[in-house]
Motif scaffolding. Structure first.
Motif, PDB file in Angstrom:
ATOM      1  N   SER A 139     -38.663  -7.649  -0.945  1.00  0.00           N
ATOM      2  CA  SER A 139     -38.841  -6.200  -1.159  1.00  0.00           C
ATOM      3  C   SER A 139     -38.692  -5.448   0.163  1.00  0.00           C
ATOM      4  O   SER A 139     -38.181  -4.331   0.211  1.00  0.00           O
ATOM      5  N   GLN A 140     -39.110  -6.089   1.280  1.00  0.00           N
ATOM      6  CA  GLN A 140     -38.895  -5.500   2.604  1.00  0.00           C
ATOM      7  C   GLN A 140     -37.393  -5.421   2.881  1.00  0.00           C
ATOM      8  O   GLN A 140     -36.879  -4.427   3.403  1.00  0.00           O
ATOM      9  N   SER A 141     -36.702  -6.498   2.493  1.00  0.00           N
ATOM     10  CA  SER A 141     -35.266  -6.530   2.719  1.00  0.00           C
ATOM     11  C   SER A 141     -34.575  -5.394   1.959  1.00  0.00           C
ATOM     12  O   SER A 141     -33.704  -4.704   2.510  1.00  0.00           O
ATOM     13  N   LEU A 142     -34.991  -5.186   0.714  1.00  0.00           N
ATOM     14  CA  LEU A 142     -34.357  -4.119  -0.079  1.00  0.00           C
ATOM     15  C   LEU A 142     -34.610  -2.742   0.535  1.00  0.00           C
ATOM     16  O   LEU A 142     -33.709  -1.912   0.612  1.00  0.00           O
ATOM     17  N   LEU A 143     -35.824  -2.520   1.025  1.00  0.00           N
ATOM     18  CA  LEU A 143     -36.098  -1.202   1.625  1.00  0.00           C
ATOM     19  C   LEU A 143     -35.358  -1.060   2.958  1.00  0.00           C
ATOM     20  O   LEU A 143     -34.940   0.049   3.326  1.00  0.00           O
ATOM     21  N   ASP A 144     -35.164  -2.165   3.672  1.00  0.00           N
ATOM     22  CA  ASP A 144     -34.364  -2.116   4.904  1.00  0.00           C
ATOM     23  C   ASP A 144     -32.912  -1.766   4.574  1.00  0.00           C
ATOM     24  O   ASP A 144     -32.290  -0.926   5.227  1.00  0.00           O
ATOM     25  N   LEU A 145     -32.387  -2.427   3.534  1.00  0.00           N
ATOM     26  CA  LEU A 145     -31.005  -2.148   3.116  1.00  0.00           C
ATOM     27  C   LEU A 145     -30.872  -0.688   2.682  1.00  0.00           C
ATOM     28  O   LEU A 145     -29.905  -0.012   3.027  1.00  0.00           O
ATOM     29  N   MET A 146     -31.864  -0.211   1.955  1.00  0.00           N
ATOM     30  CA  MET A 146     -31.844   1.192   1.494  1.00  0.00           C
ATOM     31  C   MET A 146     -31.803   2.139   2.695  1.00  0.00           C
ATOM     32  O   MET A 146     -31.050   3.127   2.712  1.00  0.00           O
ATOM     33  N   THR A 147     -32.595   1.824   3.716  1.00  0.00           N
ATOM     34  CA  THR A 147     -32.676   2.688   4.901  1.00  0.00           C
ATOM     35  C   THR A 147     -31.331   2.710   5.647  1.00  0.00           C
ATOM     36  O   THR A 147     -30.868   3.764   6.094  1.00  0.00           O
ATOM     37  N   ILE A 148     -30.693   1.549   5.750  1.00  0.00           N
ATOM     38  CA  ILE A 148     -29.380   1.488   6.420  1.00  0.00           C
ATOM     39  C   ILE A 148     -28.333   2.225   5.578  1.00  0.00           C
ATOM     40  O   ILE A 148     -27.500   2.979   6.089  1.00  0.00           O
ATOM     41  N   TYR A 149     -28.397   2.020   4.264  1.00  0.00           N
ATOM     42  CA  TYR A 149     -27.423   2.662   3.356  1.00  0.00           C
ATOM     43  C   TYR A 149     -27.543   4.188   3.420  1.00  0.00           C
ATOM     44  O   TYR A 149     -26.538   4.893   3.445  1.00  0.00           O
ATOM     45  N   GLU A 150     -28.766   4.687   3.474  1.00  0.00           N
ATOM     46  CA  GLU A 150     -28.970   6.151   3.568  1.00  0.00           C
ATOM     47  C   GLU A 150     -28.311   6.693   4.834  1.00  0.00           C
ATOM     48  O   GLU A 150     -27.831   7.814   4.887  1.00  0.00           O
ATOM     49  N   GLU A 151     -28.321   5.879   5.876  1.00  0.00           N
ATOM     50  CA  GLU A 151     -27.804   6.312   7.174  1.00  0.00           C
ATOM     51  C   GLU A 151     -26.277   6.256   7.216  1.00  0.00           C
ATOM     52  O   GLU A 151     -25.629   7.179   7.702  1.00  0.00           O
ATOM     53  N   TYR A 152     -25.724   5.131   6.731  1.00  0.00           N
ATOM     54  CA  TYR A 152     -24.295   4.877   6.944  1.00  0.00           C
ATOM     55  C   TYR A 152     -23.457   4.872   5.656  1.00  0.00           C
ATOM     56  O   TYR A 152     -22.229   4.836   5.726  1.00  0.00           O
ATOM     57  N   GLY A 153     -24.109   4.784   4.489  1.00  0.00           N
ATOM     58  CA  GLY A 153     -23.387   4.805   3.209  1.00  0.00           C
ATOM     59  C   GLY A 153     -22.631   3.533   2.885  1.00  0.00           C
ATOM     60  O   GLY A 153     -21.951   3.455   1.853  1.00  0.00           O
ATOM     61  N   SER A 154     -22.703   2.517   3.762  1.00  0.00           N
ATOM     62  CA  SER A 154     -21.987   1.257   3.554  1.00  0.00           C
ATOM     63  C   SER A 154     -22.495   0.238   4.584  1.00  0.00           C
ATOM     64  O   SER A 154     -23.147   0.616   5.562  1.00  0.00           O
ATOM     65  N   PHE A 155     -22.196  -1.032   4.332  1.00  0.00           N
ATOM     66  CA  PHE A 155     -22.593  -2.076   5.302  1.00  0.00           C
ATOM     67  C   PHE A 155     -21.380  -2.666   6.014  1.00  0.00           C
ATOM     68  O   PHE A 155     -21.517  -3.375   7.000  1.00  0.00           O
ATOM     69  N   GLU A 156     -20.182  -2.348   5.473  1.00  0.00           N
ATOM     70  CA  GLU A 156     -18.942  -2.894   6.013  1.00  0.00           C
ATOM     71  C   GLU A 156     -18.784  -2.484   7.476  1.00  0.00           C
ATOM     72  O   GLU A 156     -18.920  -1.307   7.803  1.00  0.00           O
ATOM     73  N   ASN A 157     -18.516  -3.483   8.316  1.00  0.00           N
ATOM     74  CA  ASN A 157     -18.214  -3.269   9.736  1.00  0.00           C
ATOM     75  C   ASN A 157     -19.368  -2.723  10.573  1.00  0.00           C
ATOM     76  O   ASN A 157     -19.155  -2.347  11.722  1.00  0.00           O
ATOM     77  N   LEU A 158     -20.564  -2.668  10.014  1.00  0.00           N
ATOM     78  CA  LEU A 158     -21.712  -2.280  10.854  1.00  0.00           C
ATOM     79  C   LEU A 158     -22.069  -3.442  11.779  1.00  0.00           C
ATOM     80  O   LEU A 158     -21.987  -4.605  11.389  1.00  0.00           O
ATOM     81  N   GLU A 159     -22.498  -3.114  12.982  1.00  0.00           N
ATOM     82  CA  GLU A 159     -22.949  -4.147  13.916  1.00  0.00           C
ATOM     83  C   GLU A 159     -24.468  -4.048  14.004  1.00  0.00           C
ATOM     84  O   GLU A 159     -25.010  -3.005  14.390  1.00  0.00           O
ATOM     85  N   ILE A 160     -25.130  -5.136  13.608  1.00  0.00           N
ATOM     86  CA  ILE A 160     -26.585  -5.103  13.469  1.00  0.00           C
ATOM     87  C   ILE A 160     -27.211  -6.231  14.295  1.00  0.00           C
ATOM     88  O   ILE A 160     -26.819  -7.401  14.162  1.00  0.00           O
ATOM     89  N   ALA A 161     -28.167  -5.881  15.144  1.00  0.00           N
ATOM     90  CA  ALA A 161     -28.889  -6.904  15.912  1.00  0.00           C
ATOM     91  C   ALA A 161     -30.259  -7.121  15.284  1.00  0.00           C
ATOM     92  O   ALA A 161     -30.959  -6.155  14.960  1.00  0.00           O
ATOM     93  N   ILE A 162     -30.637  -8.389  15.105  1.00  0.00           N
ATOM     94  CA  ILE A 162     -31.983  -8.728  14.641  1.00  0.00           C
ATOM     95  C   ILE A 162     -32.687  -9.346  15.845  1.00  0.00           C
ATOM     96  O   ILE A 162     -32.224 -10.343  16.402  1.00  0.00           O
ATOM     97  N   ALA A 163     -33.797  -8.716  16.253  1.00  0.00           N
ATOM     98  CA  ALA A 163     -34.349  -9.012  17.581  1.00  0.00           C
ATOM     99  C   ALA A 163     -35.780  -9.496  17.544  1.00  0.00           C
ATOM    100  O   ALA A 163     -36.644  -8.845  16.951  1.00  0.00           O
ATOM    101  N   GLY A 164     -36.049 -10.640  18.159  1.00  0.00           N
ATOM    102  CA  GLY A 164     -37.437 -11.036  18.387  1.00  0.00           C
ATOM    103  C   GLY A 164     -37.839 -12.348  17.751  1.00  0.00           C
ATOM    104  O   GLY A 164     -37.157 -13.364  17.930  1.00  0.00           O
ATOM    105  N   ASP A 165     -38.929 -12.301  16.985  1.00  0.00           N
ATOM    106  CA  ASP A 165     -39.593 -13.514  16.501  1.00  0.00           C
ATOM    107  C   ASP A 165     -38.866 -14.084  15.281  1.00  0.00           C
ATOM    108  O   ASP A 165     -39.385 -14.082  14.161  1.00  0.00           O
ATOM    109  N   LEU A 166     -37.660 -14.595  15.530  1.00  0.00           N
ATOM    110  CA  LEU A 166     -36.771 -14.980  14.434  1.00  0.00           C
ATOM    111  C   LEU A 166     -37.304 -16.152  13.616  1.00  0.00           C
ATOM    112  O   LEU A 166     -37.211 -16.154  12.390  1.00  0.00           O
ATOM    113  N   THR A 167     -37.884 -17.149  14.284  1.00  0.00           N
ATOM    114  CA  THR A 167     -38.280 -18.360  13.547  1.00  0.00           C
ATOM    115  C   THR A 167     -39.466 -18.132  12.627  1.00  0.00           C
ATOM    116  O   THR A 167     -39.629 -18.827  11.635  1.00  0.00           O
TER     117      THR A 167
END
Ligand code: CP
Length: 306
Positions: A139-167
């Motif tokens: 559900s966090q993932s869906l709200l994250d996707l929604m937030t990015i979509y509101e900003e850019y209208g698409s995910f194609e060719n976006l460059e996204i960094a995921i930073a920090g406590d990955l494991t």
């Protein structure tokens, strides 16, 4: 739709269960709910939120979503329940279903705790995953996707960094898979010992200083002290910020259109400079707001498939 597909969609346990088209539909539905401000009514349905791990955002935004749809919400406190007498999660859910609950939202420390529930022919209520150990947080993932979509209208060719406590991050697990599938280019950054080679399937590792001026989205992760051993916790607050976090100097180097995200709770002054949490390019509060609409879309989807 086959019976097996309908049964699968009665629960929401991972975004992997959906194809790209279904995910885009859920995102757009959530955005529409936010824009229109009116929601489907489920006044005859009963929900219960069983949180066996601490939560503010996920727990309370699921409750807000349920109440906005007119659902009856039952209270559940693990410490006052028969779980304390040794009752299993399966028997707890069987009981809740027997007394008439339609929707059970669960956060639990056990990874994939939901498998036994959704595989059982005796469990008919909808199970929604509010986070399973270090597994997923769909559900966090869906709200994250929604937030990015509101900003850019698409995910194609976006460059996204995921930073920090990955494991230790269930948010990172869900997001890296889906964002790549939707067409984004993924980078990882943060302490190298918190990077697992298995992530190479989804993106490449780089230092934050090489990524900061090229990414469209800087997705920070919380340092999860509660899941660390003493040897993991070798960074002082300021060392972490200077080496891996968003300092004033790094924020100033970001592209004008780039945004900063964080699932929260934020360790202010660790992942990001305290006062940058509310800066112009931060979408951290928007993510919290979007959590309600994303969860309305999730509940609507599972209840429609019951
Ligand atoms: N982002 C998130 O899951 O926050 P909570 O732990 O407060 O629910």
């Amino acid at each position: 739709m086959t019976l097996v597909q309908a049964k699968k969609l009665r629960h929401f346990v991972s975004l992997e269960q959906y194809d790209n088209h279904e995910i885009m539909n859920m995102i757009k539905t959530a955005v529409d709910f936010k824009r229109q401000g009116h929601f489907p009514s489920y006044a005859d349905k009963y929900a219960i939120n069983c949180f066996f791990e601490q939560s503010t955002r996920t727990h309370k935004s699921f409750e807000m979503a349920e109440r906005r749809m007119g659902m009856q919400v039952l209270d559940f406190q693990p410490s006052m329940s028969s779980v304390k007498k040794g009752e299993s999660l399966y028997d707890t859910v069987l009981t809740l279903q027997a007394i008439g609950v339609d929707l059970v939202v669960i956060r639990h420390s056990e990874e994939a705790y939901y498998t036994k529930l959704i595989d059982s022919e005796h469990i008919n209520c909808s199970i929604v995953n509010g986070g399973d150990g270090a597994g997923q947080h769909p559900s966090q993932s869906l709200l994250d996707l929604m937030t990015i979509y509101e900003e850019y209208g698409s995910f194609e060719n976006l460059e996204i960094a995921i930073a920090g406590d990955l494991t230790h991050s269930r948010v990172a697990n869900s997001n890296m898979q889906i964002l790549k599938r939707l067409g984004a280019t993924i980078y990882f950054t943060g302490p190298q010992e918190w990077y697992d080679p298995s992530f190479e399937e989804y993106g490449t590792y780089s230092s934050i200083d090489k990524l900061i001026d090229k990414v469209d989205v800087m997705m920070l992760l919380r340092v999860q002290h509660e899941r660390h051993t003493d040897s993991d916790n070798r960074f002082s607050k300021n060392t972490y910020l200077q080496k891996y976090g968003i300092t004033f100097e790094r924020e100033a180097r970001m592209k004008q259109s780039a945004i900063i995200m964080h699932p929260a709770p934020v360790n202010r002054g660790v992942e990001i400079e305290d006062s940058l949490v509310e800066c112009g390019r931060s979408r951290i509060v928007t993510q919290m707001e979007n959590g309600v609409y994303a969860r309305i879309a999730i509940i609507d989807s599972v209840l429609k498939h019951r």
